[in-house]
Design a protein around this motif. Structure first.
Motif, PDB file in Angstrom:
ATOM      1  N   VAL A   1       2.913  -1.552   4.323  1.00  0.00           N
ATOM      2  CA  VAL A   1       2.586  -0.118   3.987  1.00  0.00           C
ATOM      3  C   VAL A   1       3.711   0.435   3.604  1.00  0.00           C
ATOM      4  CG1 VAL A   1       1.485   2.071   4.890  1.00  0.00           C
ATOM      5  CG2 VAL A   1       0.442  -0.043   5.094  1.00  0.00           C
TER       6      VAL A   1
ATOM      7  N   ILE B   1      -1.324  -1.449  -4.445  1.00  0.00           N
ATOM      8  CA  ILE B   1      -2.401  -0.320  -4.252  1.00  0.00           C
ATOM      9  C   ILE B   1      -1.866   1.023  -3.916  1.00  0.00           C
ATOM     10  CG2 ILE B   1      -4.250   0.062  -2.863  1.00  0.00           C
ATOM     11  CD1 ILE B   1      -4.933  -2.805  -2.351  1.00  0.00           C
TER      12      ILE B   1
ATOM     13  N   GLY C   1      -4.375  -0.221   4.682  1.00  0.00           N
ATOM     14  CA  GLY C   1      -3.655  -1.321   4.956  1.00  0.00           C
ATOM     15  C   GLY C   1      -3.713  -2.035   6.322  1.00  0.00           C
TER      16      GLY C   1
ATOM     17  N   ARG D   1       0.691   5.346  -0.499  1.00  0.00           N
ATOM     18  CA  ARG D   1      -0.380   6.535  -0.393  1.00  0.00           C
ATOM     19  C   ARG D   1       0.053   7.656   0.078  1.00  0.00           C
ATOM     20  NH1 ARG D   1       3.304   5.148   3.687  1.00  0.00           N
ATOM     21  NH2 ARG D   1       2.677   5.732   5.893  1.00  0.00           N
TER      22      ARG D   1
ATOM     23  N   GLY E   1      -4.442   5.728   3.811  1.00  0.00           N
ATOM     24  CA  GLY E   1      -4.001   4.596   2.943  1.00  0.00           C
ATOM     25  C   GLY E   1      -3.309   3.715   4.374  1.00  0.00           C
TER      26      GLY E   1
ATOM     27  N   VAL F   1       0.995  -1.230   0.108  1.00  0.00           N
ATOM     28  CA  VAL F   1      -0.125   0.089   0.156  1.00  0.00           C
ATOM     29  C   VAL F   1       0.996   1.276  -0.042  1.00  0.00           C
ATOM     30  CG1 VAL F   1      -1.726   1.582   1.278  1.00  0.00           C
ATOM     31  CG2 VAL F   1      -1.851  -1.002   1.342  1.00  0.00           C
TER      32      VAL F   1
END
Lengths: 208, 208
Positions: B103, B119, B18, B8, B14, B6
């Motif tokens: 993340v 993502i 995550g 962000r 974000g 993730v």
């Protein structure tokens, strides 16, 4: 009523995604149907409406910007008429008050007030070339170079037609709610997940 | 093994996405744990490691580009040591061969060979300001202007740290598999849908 709009790069599988998504959800689906309706209302053939709406919008842009690019007036006025009818047809679809998926035609912008889930579908060039080559019929044997040229031209028109009526750049994630990159993905298999995501998205909206 | 990374924008939710996603899936979750491990390996405090890794990477960039920006050598070498250890720690996480969510930390680039679901989470400025204001403690009463300044500085560092090791621009959908715009969305409510999407995504990968 929930509306999903699908904007996409040519060859990304965006239309397939939209169509299958509508089927999965059991929602109405609009794509070429819009062209048919515009053609009917303007008393032109579907092919002609499709061709004119797919052309670069420099003619309309020329008018917007008060400039002349020496485009025959009759074509300019026909294109503008078709564009206006397109807006009407898309707004009429929304007014039917039924859950639906609409592919293309800047429906995300035209239906902003309905707060649709706006999806943009993209992919890397290799995936797009592969997808285009697979779906182009036997009678249409384009070279990779030709495919790429077509792809770029079509995307340029999509970009122009969006950016003529919006400050939000075509394909910029900030202008959509979800961007799906289909590179290396079998779109068909992804559909149930996108459907669940879409339903969840409508339930996740802030009340405020 | 399935890995979700993730990336962000600051304030987009974000990290929350995550963390909740890992909990929903029952997968391992890595975020600050990575910093703790780096700090341990480099015998520095977590705060120091966090600070140094969060700084703009112009020092390392300067070395990469063979230029000098007059940054004290001791800081340069510490930062590079921390960055190297970060790469090691992230690769060790992958080597554990367990489904996980990571993340930040450019894990999408560092773990490219594992084909993670990458993502990117973004949001419009108003949503990010709102989220930051809500989560900043009572003792930390920043004005909107200050929040915006911090937000921009942190995102600039994230952008720099990515673009130093990759040609893929930070936040460009082509560099990720999915971009979620959380504007107007309650992240918590969206999690079950993202979890279903993620599982479906791994099943939809082309065999080729």
């Amino acid at each position: 009523m929930r509306i999903i709009t699908v904007s996409r790069e040519f060859g990304s599988g965006g239309r397939e995604l939209g169509k299958r998504l509508a089927a999965e959800l059991g929602w109405d689906y609009y794509d070429r149907e819009i062209i048919a309706e515009i053609a009917r209302k303007c008393s032109v053939s579907e092919d002609y409406a499709h061709y004119m709406l797919g052309q670069t919008f420099s003619s309309s842009a020329a008018i917007t910007m008060g400039q002349s690019f020496h485009i025959p007036e009759v074509l300019q006025s026909t294109q503008i008429k078709l564009l206006r009818e397109q807006t009407n047809v898309i707004k009429e679809i929304a007014a039917r008050d039924r859950d639906c998926v609409i592919v293309g035609r800047n429906a995300d912008l035209l239906l902003k007030d309905y707060c649709p889930l706006n999806i943009f579908v993209c992919a890397d060039t290799a995936s797009k070339i592969k997808r285009c080559a697979e779906r182009s019929g036997k009678d249409e044997n384009l070279s990779e170079k030709e495919l790429l040229k077509n792809m770029k031209a079509i995307d340029k028109n999509r970009k122009n037609s969006r950016e003529m009526i919006s400050d939000s750049p075509w394909g910029d994630p900030k202008g959509y709610n979800l961007v799906i990159n289909t590179s290396g993905i079998e779109v068909k298999k992804l559909i149930p997940s996108v459907a669940v995501f879409a339903k969840g998205w409508f339930d996740s909206k802030d009340n405020g």
